[in-house]
Design an enzyme around this catalytic site. Sequence first.
Site, PDB file in Angstrom:
ATOM      1  NE  ARG A 116      -1.619  -2.389   3.042  1.00 27.27           N
ATOM      2  CZ  ARG A 116      -1.661  -3.377   3.072  1.00 27.27           C
ATOM      3  NH1 ARG A 116      -2.594  -4.191   1.856  1.00 27.27           N
ATOM      4  NH2 ARG A 116      -0.682  -3.565   2.899  1.00 27.27           N
ATOM      5  CB  THR A 117       3.093   2.160   2.446  1.00 26.00           C
ATOM      6  OG1 THR A 117       2.409   2.659   3.320  1.00 26.00           O
ATOM      7  CG2 THR A 117       4.286   3.870   2.144  1.00 26.00           C
TER       8      THR A 117
ATOM      9  CE  LYS B 145      27.312  -4.745  -5.589  1.00 24.12           C
ATOM     10  NZ  LYS B 145      27.163  -2.859  -6.420  1.00 24.12           N
TER      11      LYS B 145
ATOM     12  NE  ARG C  25       7.428   0.584   4.950  1.00 21.07           N
ATOM     13  CZ  ARG C  25       5.933  -0.438   5.353  1.00 21.07           C
ATOM     14  NH1 ARG C  25       6.035  -1.294   4.301  1.00 21.07           N
ATOM     15  NH2 ARG C  25       5.160   1.040   5.076  1.00 21.07           N
TER      16      ARG C  25
END
Length: 305
Positions: A56-57, A86, A107
């Site tokens: 959703r976000t 890395k 996020r």
Amino acid sequence: MTRKTPKNIISTDQFSRESLEDLFLLTDDIIANPAKYAKMLDGKIVSTLFYEPSTRTRLSFESAACRLGASVISTENAREVSSAVKGETLQDTIRVVNGYADAIVMRHSDVDSAEIAASVSSVPILNAGAGSGEHPTQALLDMYTIRQKKGDFNGLKVAISGDLLKGRTVHSLVKLLSLYDSVTIYGLSHKLLKLPQSYVDFMKEHDTKYIPCSEFTDLPADLDIIYHTRTQLERLESGAEKIKEYIIDKKVMSQFSPETYLLHPLPRIKEIAPEGDDDPRAIYFEQAHNGVKIRMALLAQVLTR
């Protein structure tokens, strides 16, 4: 005069009643006049940088950017498919992406990730969820959904239920509700998943009444809102899967008023029974769809200041 929105959207601490109302009025206008905003961000590029899974976000932010005329560059699992594998630091990633985009929606699993990103970024950072800390844009769409149904926030009776310990959407929501007068919040959870004391103290400082509960029967029948959440098993220690979920079904909803609306940030697993989806008080899918319009308003504010 319209009040300025901070360049970065990091925490709900940034918002006042006035800035919330500005955002909601802009959202209202976007809904009423979509053509007016269709090219507002023409030529802008928004990066969605997600180190944790999202449906959703991420998709609603990308939809919001496209509906405003912006382009999107995205990585949906940056923890595994970016140079983080890395060993590149978050700060260096942000410095690099600064040269590619006009805003970064991020996020990350670390609670302080949004603040770290903002400290080195020359473009707006929008926090799309930071560990078990906050998820401010979710709380903004939650508040907008409540406003659609209740009109006003003063005097609301709201139950937050489920995982109050790691549920970042709950953490952001209680801060926004505490901006208003005579709000009572009931916290329904197991002791192991109770609301962190810092949020309880925050509500007390803002004269918001908080009442811990352990059963649905502890909640008043005339609640305005039930905000239910799933147990965040991915953020809890081994053995958490044995915690018994609070499940809302038709029987549970029957104890509440016809004006008691049920919200959930989604995804749900089993904590809301599908049998209740046709209850007009169950508005979690409508809530999710509000994310596009709220995020359109946020992008418009931070990129057209």
